[in-house]
Scaffold this motif. Structure first.
Motif, PDB file in Angstrom:
ATOM      1  N   GLY A  17     126.025  -8.125  91.877  1.00  0.00           N
ATOM      2  CA  GLY A  17     126.461  -7.228  92.949  1.00  0.00           C
ATOM      3  C   GLY A  17     126.568  -7.925  94.284  1.00  0.00           C
ATOM      4  N   SER A  18     125.580  -8.753  94.624  1.00  0.00           N
ATOM      5  CA  SER A  18     125.642  -9.467  95.896  1.00  0.00           C
ATOM      6  C   SER A  18     126.786 -10.464  95.899  1.00  0.00           C
ATOM      7  N   ARG A  19     127.060 -11.065  94.750  1.00  0.00           N
ATOM      8  CA  ARG A  19     128.196 -11.990  94.660  1.00  0.00           C
ATOM      9  C   ARG A  19     129.514 -11.239  94.863  1.00  0.00           C
ATOM     10  N   ASP A  20     129.606 -10.035  94.305  1.00  0.00           N
ATOM     11  CA  ASP A  20     130.809  -9.227  94.488  1.00  0.00           C
ATOM     12  C   ASP A  20     131.035  -8.913  95.959  1.00  0.00           C
ATOM     13  N   ILE A  21     129.948  -8.684  96.688  1.00  0.00           N
ATOM     14  CA  ILE A  21     130.075  -8.385  98.115  1.00  0.00           C
ATOM     15  C   ILE A  21     130.711  -9.565  98.839  1.00  0.00           C
ATOM     16  N   LEU A  22     130.277 -10.774  98.504  1.00  0.00           N
ATOM     17  CA  LEU A  22     130.867 -11.956  99.142  1.00  0.00           C
ATOM     18  C   LEU A  22     132.337 -12.113  98.756  1.00  0.00           C
ATOM     19  N   GLU A  23     132.674 -11.798  97.508  1.00  0.00           N
ATOM     20  CA  GLU A  23     134.083 -11.851  97.093  1.00  0.00           C
ATOM     21  C   GLU A  23     134.910 -10.872  97.936  1.00  0.00           C
ATOM     22  N   LEU A  24     134.356  -9.690  98.188  1.00  0.00           N
ATOM     23  CA  LEU A  24     135.063  -8.706  99.013  1.00  0.00           C
ATOM     24  C   LEU A  24     135.218  -9.194 100.445  1.00  0.00           C
ATOM     25  N   VAL A  25     134.188  -9.840 100.958  1.00  0.00           N
ATOM     26  CA  VAL A  25     134.276 -10.409 102.312  1.00  0.00           C
ATOM     27  C   VAL A  25     135.413 -11.426 102.384  1.00  0.00           C
ATOM     28  N   THR A 112     118.057  -5.421 107.090  1.00  0.00           N
ATOM     29  CA  THR A 112     117.417  -4.895 105.894  1.00  0.00           C
ATOM     30  C   THR A 112     117.301  -3.386 105.999  1.00  0.00           C
ATOM     31  N   ARG A 113     116.923  -2.732 104.882  1.00  0.00           N
ATOM     32  CA  ARG A 113     116.894  -1.274 104.850  1.00  0.00           C
ATOM     33  C   ARG A 113     115.897  -0.663 105.830  1.00  0.00           C
ATOM     34  N   ASP A 114     114.856  -1.455 106.245  1.00  0.00           N
ATOM     35  CA  ASP A 114     113.885  -0.917 107.195  1.00  0.00           C
ATOM     36  C   ASP A 114     114.256  -1.230 108.640  1.00  0.00           C
ATOM     37  N   GLY A 115     115.470  -1.717 108.863  1.00  0.00           N
ATOM     38  CA  GLY A 115     115.961  -1.949 110.220  1.00  0.00           C
ATOM     39  C   GLY A 115     115.685  -3.326 110.770  1.00  0.00           C
ATOM     40  N   ALA A 116     115.038  -4.196 109.992  1.00  0.00           N
ATOM     41  CA  ALA A 116     114.736  -5.542 110.482  1.00  0.00           C
ATOM     42  C   ALA A 116     115.991  -6.408 110.451  1.00  0.00           C
ATOM     43  N   LEU A 117     116.215  -7.150 111.531  1.00  0.00           N
ATOM     44  CA  LEU A 117     117.368  -8.051 111.600  1.00  0.00           C
ATOM     45  C   LEU A 117     117.031  -9.321 110.825  1.00  0.00           C
ATOM     46  N   PHE A 118     117.707  -9.527 109.721  1.00  0.00           N
ATOM     47  CA  PHE A 118     117.376 -10.596 108.781  1.00  0.00           C
ATOM     48  C   PHE A 118     118.225 -11.842 108.987  1.00  0.00           C
ATOM     49  N   GLY A 119     119.511 -11.667 109.278  1.00  0.00           N
ATOM     50  CA  GLY A 119     120.417 -12.805 109.412  1.00  0.00           C
ATOM     51  C   GLY A 119     121.828 -12.334 109.656  1.00  0.00           C
ATOM     52  N   LEU A 145     125.325  -2.999 102.893  1.00  0.00           N
ATOM     53  CA  LEU A 145     125.094  -2.926 101.460  1.00  0.00           C
ATOM     54  C   LEU A 145     124.332  -4.151 100.975  1.00  0.00           C
ATOM     55  N   TYR A 146     124.685  -5.312 101.494  1.00  0.00           N
ATOM     56  CA  TYR A 146     123.992  -6.532 101.083  1.00  0.00           C
ATOM     57  C   TYR A 146     122.517  -6.476 101.494  1.00  0.00           C
ATOM     58  N   GLY A 147     122.236  -5.817 102.627  1.00  0.00           N
ATOM     59  CA  GLY A 147     120.858  -5.728 103.081  1.00  0.00           C
ATOM     60  C   GLY A 147     119.936  -5.133 102.046  1.00  0.00           C
ATOM     61  N   LEU A 148     120.491  -4.332 101.146  1.00  0.00           N
ATOM     62  CA  LEU A 148     119.669  -3.736 100.095  1.00  0.00           C
ATOM     63  C   LEU A 148     119.207  -4.766  99.076  1.00  0.00           C
ATOM     64  N   HIS A 149     119.888  -5.924  99.029  1.00  0.00           N
ATOM     65  CA  HIS A 149     119.508  -6.969  98.086  1.00  0.00           C
ATOM     66  C   HIS A 149     118.412  -7.854  98.645  1.00  0.00           C
ATOM     67  N   VAL A 150     118.083  -7.669  99.925  1.00  0.00           N
ATOM     68  CA  VAL A 150     117.022  -8.457 100.549  1.00  0.00           C
ATOM     69  C   VAL A 150     115.743  -7.639 100.456  1.00  0.00           C
ATOM     70  N   ASP A 151     114.956  -7.878  99.434  1.00  0.00           N
ATOM     71  CA  ASP A 151     113.791  -7.051  99.127  1.00  0.00           C
ATOM     72  C   ASP A 151     112.524  -7.638  99.733  1.00  0.00           C
ATOM     73  N   SER A 152     111.724  -6.806 100.359  1.00  0.00           N
ATOM     74  CA  SER A 152     110.363  -7.213 100.673  1.00  0.00           C
ATOM     75  C   SER A 152     109.549  -7.069  99.404  1.00  0.00           C
ATOM     76  N   ALA A 153     108.515  -7.861  99.273  1.00  0.00           N
ATOM     77  CA  ALA A 153     107.781  -7.929  98.011  1.00  0.00           C
ATOM     78  C   ALA A 153     107.161  -6.591  97.628  1.00  0.00           C
ATOM     79  N   ASP A 154     106.835  -5.734  98.585  1.00  0.00           N
ATOM     80  CA  ASP A 154     106.109  -4.503  98.281  1.00  0.00           C
ATOM     81  C   ASP A 154     106.979  -3.267  98.219  1.00  0.00           C
ATOM     82  N   ASP A 155     108.329  -3.417  98.263  1.00  0.00           N
ATOM     83  CA  ASP A 155     109.149  -2.211  98.358  1.00  0.00           C
ATOM     84  C   ASP A 155     110.481  -2.356  97.653  1.00  0.00           C
ATOM     85  N   ARG A 156     110.540  -3.005  96.487  1.00  0.00           N
ATOM     86  CA  ARG A 156     111.818  -3.188  95.810  1.00  0.00           C
ATOM     87  C   ARG A 156     112.355  -1.884  95.230  1.00  0.00           C
ATOM     88  N   THR A 157     111.464  -0.989  94.800  1.00  0.00           N
ATOM     89  CA  THR A 157     111.905   0.242  94.146  1.00  0.00           C
ATOM     90  C   THR A 157     112.774   1.075  95.074  1.00  0.00           C
TER      91      THR A 157
END
Length: 413
Positions: A17-25, A112-119, A145-157
């Motif tokens: 899925g994350s690879r597909d996002i880059l293809e779309l970009v 990321t999904r919790d609002g943290a600026l990741f990159g 959408l890609y931000g959902l693929h950046v998981d913190s260790a305690d909240d992947r679900t």
């Protein structure tokens, strides 16, 4: 299919899925390099990458963040878009963009999904690419959408459940791309017709060329004086040179028309000897140049020995033509950690404006000497690398010179 890596304290899940996002970009922007990057105060790290421009960017590539444009996007939390650096803001003061030869660039914040600026989610290309606000907005949706693929260790679900809710946004983005895809298909159709014409022309030259060669051989067996023998020799040499150009053109056509480079992989225990023979051949053709080689091939290599020799020959000829005439040309080959590596190094730097297009066909690095051929050598070398499931990339700077490095995995034998 999923894989995980721990980067800067976060668990990063890479998937189809994350690879597909880059293809779309890449399709949205029309740019050949698309990257999702983790940006910190010190480092720029590629989480996922698509690189069809030959920059050598791959997952795990690390750069100094202060030298990148993505650091500015992260600091300001706003998108940055450059359609043509030669007609807009200059990139000369930005070390990495200037060195790699960007002309177009676009990046949006990756949160990321919790609002943290990741990159950042970014794309760049050695050629100009017009970018509209609508495309930037679509790219920002993909970044979310890609931000959902950046998981913190305690909240992947929770991240997984949110990914489902974002599928509607992805579907809308695909609809927005239809018009761009139609234009791209039309352009590709015109290019394919042109390349098919080149292939047919090269193929049809073989028969008359064979007749010329056979006639020269027959005439050469007759009683001729020295002048006539010399003329026959010139005909043979010219026919051989034309044959080489025909074969190079056919290789180009195979690579461009979807068939790919033809390779016949066999187990090679004497690959080092073949590579040494290539070096000796180029050395004899250019006695004014100095060559050194270092070989440490301790494992058997599954490859097309002829094609690997052709790759080395093309890299050496490129070094002879474009490298500093006084410099030593160094060849290093080795097998280590399951990888076969072959590199060619010389003094002299490739201009930043050229390095991004170095592996494109008919690129002759701006020189005009007739002995430089069609400008297909590096393109064919890159296609040989791809056909072996390997990579060919270049690093070039004024102080350190230029290095072309080919790497391919050693398949289980």
């Amino acid at each position: 299919m999923h894989s995980e890596a721990v980067i800067e304290g976060s668990v990063v899940t890479s998937s189809t899925g994350s690879r597909d996002i880059l293809e779309l970009v890449a399709v949205i922007t029309g740019m050949r390099c698309a990257v999702a990057a983790r940006v910190t105060r010190e480092s720029w790290i590629a989480l996922d990458a698509i690189d069809r421009a030959g920059y050598g960017i791959r997952r795990g590539t690390r750069l100094d963040a202060e030298l990148t444009l993505c650091k500015k996007v992260k600091d300001t939390r706003t998108p940055l878009c450059i359609s043509d650096a030669e007609k807009g803001p200059s990139l000369d003061h930005d070390y990495i963009p200037a060195t790699m030869g960007f002309r177009s660039y676009v990046a949006v914040p990756l949160v990321t999904r919790d609002g943290a600026l990741f990159g950042t989610l970014c794309a760049f290309d050695p050629d100009p690419r017009p970018i509209s606000m609508k495309e930037v907005e679509s790219m920002q949706r993909l970044a979310n959408l890609y931000g959902l693929h950046v998981d913190s260790a305690d909240d992947r679900t929770r991240a997984s459940s949110e990914a489902t809710s974002r599928e509607m946004s992805l579907a809308q983005s695909r609809l927005d791309l239809d018009e761009s895809k139609n234009s791209l298909l039309l352009a590709n159709g015109v290019a394919k017709l042109r390349e098919e014409f080149i292939a047919v022309l090269a193929h049809d030259l073989r028969n008359p060329l064979q007749s010329i060669t056979m006639a020269a051989e027959i005439i050469g067996t007759s009683k001729l004086d020295k002048k006539q023998l010399k003329l026959v020799g010139h005909v043979k040499q010219s026919a051989a040179r034309i044959y080489e150009l025909v074969e190079v053109t056919m290789d180009f056509a195979r690579g461009r028309l979807g068939g790919g480079m033809l390779v016949r992989k066999e187990v090679n225990e004497d690959l080092a000897r073949s590579l040494d023979a290539v070096i000796d051949e180029i050395r004899q053709a250019h006695p004014e140049r100095t060559f050194t080689s270092s070989t440490d091939i301790t494992e058997r290599v599954l490859c097309d020995q002829y094609r690997i020799s052709q790759l080395l020959s093309n890299l050496l000829i490129n070094a002879v033509i474009h490298g500093s005439p006084e410099s030593v040309i160094q060849v290093i080959s080795s097998t280590e950690d399951g990888v076969f590596c072959l590199s060619v190094a010389n003094r002299g730097a490739i201009p930043p404006t050229k390095i991004g297009r170095i592996f494109e066909p008919f690129d002759r690095q701006g020189a005009a000497r007739p002995e430089e051929g069609l400008g297909l050598g590096l393109y064919i070398a890159s296609q040989i690398a791809i056909a072996h499931d390997g990579t060919l990339h270049v690093m070039s700077a004024e102080d350190s010179g230029t290095i072309f490095e080919f790497q391919m995995p050693l398949s289980s034998l």
